[in-house]
Design a protein around this motif. Structure first.
Motif, PDB file in Angstrom:
ATOM      1  N   LEU A 193       0.456  -1.557   0.276  1.00 34.18           N
ATOM      2  CA  LEU A 193       0.122   0.169   0.136  1.00 34.18           C
ATOM      3  C   LEU A 193       0.462   1.458  -0.363  1.00 34.18           C
ATOM      4  O   LEU A 193       0.748   2.189  -1.014  1.00 34.18           O
ATOM      5  CB  LEU A 193      -0.873   0.237   0.708  1.00 34.18           C
ATOM      6  CG  LEU A 193      -1.715   1.362   1.288  1.00 34.18           C
ATOM      7  CD1 LEU A 193      -2.798   1.551   0.646  1.00 34.18           C
ATOM      8  CD2 LEU A 193      -2.190   0.996   2.796  1.00 34.18           C
ATOM      9  N   ALA A 194       2.151   1.055   0.759  1.00 29.65           N
ATOM     10  CA  ALA A 194       2.826   2.275   0.692  1.00 29.65           C
ATOM     11  C   ALA A 194       3.147   2.511  -0.680  1.00 29.65           C
ATOM     12  O   ALA A 194       3.590   3.850  -0.926  1.00 29.65           O
ATOM     13  CB  ALA A 194       4.075   2.127   1.986  1.00 29.65           C
TER      14      ALA A 194
ATOM     15  N   SER B 163       2.076   1.924  -3.745  1.00 28.31           N
ATOM     16  CA  SER B 163       1.746   1.992  -4.185  1.00 28.31           C
ATOM     17  C   SER B 163       1.572   3.415  -4.212  1.00 28.31           C
ATOM     18  O   SER B 163       0.922   4.316  -5.161  1.00 28.31           O
ATOM     19  CB  SER B 163       0.050   1.211  -4.042  1.00 28.31           C
ATOM     20  OG  SER B 163      -0.722   1.554  -5.047  1.00 28.31           O
ATOM     21  N   VAL B 164       1.192   4.076  -3.093  1.00 25.99           N
ATOM     22  CA  VAL B 164       1.087   5.339  -2.809  1.00 25.99           C
ATOM     23  C   VAL B 164       1.769   6.553  -2.696  1.00 25.99           C
ATOM     24  O   VAL B 164       1.175   7.355  -4.015  1.00 25.99           O
ATOM     25  CB  VAL B 164       0.334   5.994  -1.398  1.00 25.99           C
ATOM     26  CG1 VAL B 164       0.499   7.402  -1.356  1.00 25.99           C
ATOM     27  CG2 VAL B 164      -0.278   5.399  -1.062  1.00 25.99           C
ATOM     28  N   TYR B 165       3.468   5.809  -3.619  1.00 27.04           N
ATOM     29  CA  TYR B 165       4.331   6.903  -3.802  1.00 27.04           C
ATOM     30  C   TYR B 165       4.256   6.698  -5.036  1.00 27.04           C
ATOM     31  O   TYR B 165       4.931   7.531  -5.548  1.00 27.04           O
ATOM     32  CB  TYR B 165       5.431   5.767  -2.434  1.00 27.04           C
ATOM     33  CG  TYR B 165       7.140   6.614  -3.818  1.00 27.04           C
ATOM     34  CD1 TYR B 165       7.361   7.788  -2.942  1.00 27.04           C
ATOM     35  CD2 TYR B 165       7.561   5.745  -5.217  1.00 27.04           C
ATOM     36  CE1 TYR B 165       8.801   7.863  -3.853  1.00 27.04           C
ATOM     37  CE2 TYR B 165       8.548   6.326  -4.904  1.00 27.04           C
ATOM     38  CZ  TYR B 165       9.334   7.549  -5.329  1.00 27.04           C
ATOM     39  OH  TYR B 165      10.692   7.774  -5.705  1.00 27.04           O
ATOM     40  N   TRP B 166       4.169   5.125  -5.924  1.00 26.94           N
ATOM     41  CA  TRP B 166       4.261   5.662  -7.114  1.00 26.94           C
ATOM     42  C   TRP B 166       3.070   6.547  -7.602  1.00 26.94           C
ATOM     43  O   TRP B 166       3.180   7.104  -8.056  1.00 26.94           O
ATOM     44  CB  TRP B 166       3.367   4.067  -7.904  1.00 26.94           C
ATOM     45  CG  TRP B 166       4.661   3.196  -7.283  1.00 26.94           C
ATOM     46  CD1 TRP B 166       6.100   4.177  -7.326  1.00 26.94           C
ATOM     47  CD2 TRP B 166       4.882   2.100  -7.891  1.00 26.94           C
ATOM     48  NE1 TRP B 166       7.021   2.272  -7.783  1.00 26.94           N
ATOM     49  CE2 TRP B 166       6.100   1.499  -7.111  1.00 26.94           C
ATOM     50  CE3 TRP B 166       4.062   1.209  -7.751  1.00 26.94           C
ATOM     51  CZ2 TRP B 166       6.016  -0.486  -7.901  1.00 26.94           C
ATOM     52  CZ3 TRP B 166       4.027   0.032  -7.456  1.00 26.94           C
ATOM     53  CH2 TRP B 166       5.090  -0.994  -7.602  1.00 26.94           C
ATOM     54  N   GLN B 167       1.406   6.729  -6.914  1.00 26.34           N
ATOM     55  CA  GLN B 167       0.442   7.262  -7.617  1.00 26.34           C
ATOM     56  C   GLN B 167       1.205   9.103  -7.725  1.00 26.34           C
ATOM     57  O   GLN B 167       1.063   9.988  -8.078  1.00 26.34           O
ATOM     58  CB  GLN B 167      -0.506   7.110  -6.267  1.00 26.34           C
ATOM     59  CG  GLN B 167      -1.550   5.491  -6.978  1.00 26.34           C
ATOM     60  CD  GLN B 167      -1.325   4.869  -6.068  1.00 26.34           C
ATOM     61  OE1 GLN B 167      -2.441   5.744  -4.958  1.00 26.34           O
ATOM     62  NE2 GLN B 167      -1.933   4.190  -5.775  1.00 26.34           N
ATOM     63  N   TRP B 168       1.554   9.263  -6.458  1.00 26.06           N
ATOM     64  CA  TRP B 168       2.151  10.292  -6.172  1.00 26.06           C
ATOM     65  C   TRP B 168       3.733  11.194  -7.150  1.00 26.06           C
ATOM     66  O   TRP B 168       3.191  12.071  -8.040  1.00 26.06           O
ATOM     67  CB  TRP B 168       2.925  11.526  -4.616  1.00 26.06           C
ATOM     68  CG  TRP B 168       3.160  11.971  -4.424  1.00 26.06           C
ATOM     69  CD1 TRP B 168       4.104  12.878  -4.258  1.00 26.06           C
ATOM     70  CD2 TRP B 168       2.108  13.155  -4.416  1.00 26.06           C
ATOM     71  NE1 TRP B 168       4.103  13.890  -4.357  1.00 26.06           N
ATOM     72  CE2 TRP B 168       3.253  14.823  -4.526  1.00 26.06           C
ATOM     73  CE3 TRP B 168       0.977  13.044  -4.341  1.00 26.06           C
ATOM     74  CZ2 TRP B 168       2.481  15.342  -3.878  1.00 26.06           C
ATOM     75  CZ3 TRP B 168       0.420  14.649  -3.875  1.00 26.06           C
ATOM     76  CH2 TRP B 168       0.869  15.909  -4.207  1.00 26.06           C
ATOM     77  N   GLN B 169       3.796   9.982  -7.446  1.00 26.61           N
ATOM     78  CA  GLN B 169       5.346  10.389  -8.728  1.00 26.61           C
ATOM     79  C   GLN B 169       4.243  10.373 -10.138  1.00 26.61           C
ATOM     80  O   GLN B 169       4.990  11.700 -11.223  1.00 26.61           O
ATOM     81  CB  GLN B 169       6.039   8.719  -8.901  1.00 26.61           C
ATOM     82  CG  GLN B 169       7.101   8.914  -7.465  1.00 26.61           C
ATOM     83  CD  GLN B 169       7.585  10.209  -7.361  1.00 26.61           C
ATOM     84  OE1 GLN B 169       8.067  10.672  -7.962  1.00 26.61           O
ATOM     85  NE2 GLN B 169       7.572  11.080  -6.055  1.00 26.61           N
TER      86      GLN B 169
END
Length: 287
Positions: free
Chosen positions: A240-241, A243-249
């Motif tokens: 989850l962490a 995935s959130v990082y990728w989405q922000w990128q």
């Protein structure tokens, strides 16, 4: 002549562009794994994998025919077979029905309830979504529902029931689809504005990128709920962490709305689907 026609049909089915199949397949496999408590039957995996490919292909054929007078005016889609007039209506109907029939055969091992679940999925993929951009302000939302029907179907096939967890996963996938397909729509936005059609990127206007990141956030929250219902182990939360990082990128990358960058980000979403499948498989391996 036959070889050339086969090539055109494969193009129409987007067999040369597997991204759509992957984005549809991963959530279906999440559901198969969860419904099977981490021990899916090989026959179930094969049936759903082939079925996903066939239904996605049928949906592409129907969508391209419906959009043939639009696609020829859009830079990204102007070389599609239907836009170039390389196929007839009769060929499109036969190919769509043939692919749908073969997809239905993949459900033979499962109960009649699974077949019933396939009916709305078929209507969404072949009729409602292909026409949605003419009347619905956020057609990507309809695509999200269509792309999520493999989830309740998988639970029905494996458990002969659809528990609440399946609907949470369904809602999560709708939000994920809305996120990546809005980014996809941003790449076509200049062309779509001239054609006076409806997309989420146009409806959200200057806040299209923000709408995408909000959809990702809703996806993450819903996946958190799924994780809580599963009593998920550490690897699920670690994913989850990530995935959130990728989405922000992704959000940072699409700020300037460059066509090529948006397409690249859209394609990169297959990484999120694969990552969540790995997380779910690892969750059950630790139990």
């Amino acid at each position: 002549m036959m070889v050339q026609k086969s090539r055109i049909y494969l193009q129409l089915m987007r067999a040369d562009k597997p991204i759509g199949t992957l984005l549809l397949l991963y959530p279906t496999l999440w559901a198969v794994w969860i419904a099977s408590h981490g021990k899916p039957a090989l026959s179930t995996l094969i049936a759903f994998t082939i079925g996903v490919f066939l239904m996605r292909s049928a949906g592409c054929v129907a969508n391209d025919w419906a959009d043939r007078d639009i696609d020829d005016k859009v830079e990204r889609t102007k070389t599609r077979p239907a836009a170039l007039g390389l196929v007839s209506k009769r060929e499109v109907v036969r190919l769509t029905l043939g692919l749908s029939f073969l997809a239905a055969l993949c459900l033979l091992p499962f109960s009649w309830k699974t077949w019933v679940m396939a009916i709305p999925a078929l209507c969404l993929a072949l009729i409602i979504y292909p026409l949605a951009k003419r009347w619905f302000p956020i057609p990507q939302l309809i695509l999200g529902v269509a792309f999520s029907f493999g989830i309740p179907m998988a639970f029905m096939a494996v458990q002969n029931d659809i528990p609440p967890l399946a609907w949470w996963l369904f809602a999560a996938n709708v939000c994920w689809t809305l996120a990546y397909d809005t980014i996809y729509a941003i790449s076509d936005k200049p062309d779509d504005l001239k054609l006076n059609i409806k997309t989420s990127a146009i409806t959200f206007g200057r806040y299209d990128a923000e709408a995408a990141i909000l959809s990702y956030a809703l996806f993450d929250i819903l996946m958190m709920q799924v994780g809580l219902m599963l009593n998920a182990v550490w690897c699920y939360w670690a994913m989850l962490a990530i995935s959130v990082y990728w989405q922000w990128q992704y959000y940072l990358k699409i700020q300037k709305r460059h066509r090529e960058v948006c397409l690249e980000v859209f394609l990169d979403n297959k990484k999120i689907g694969a990552a969540w499948l790995i997380a779910i498989i690892m969750h059950y391996s630790y139990m």
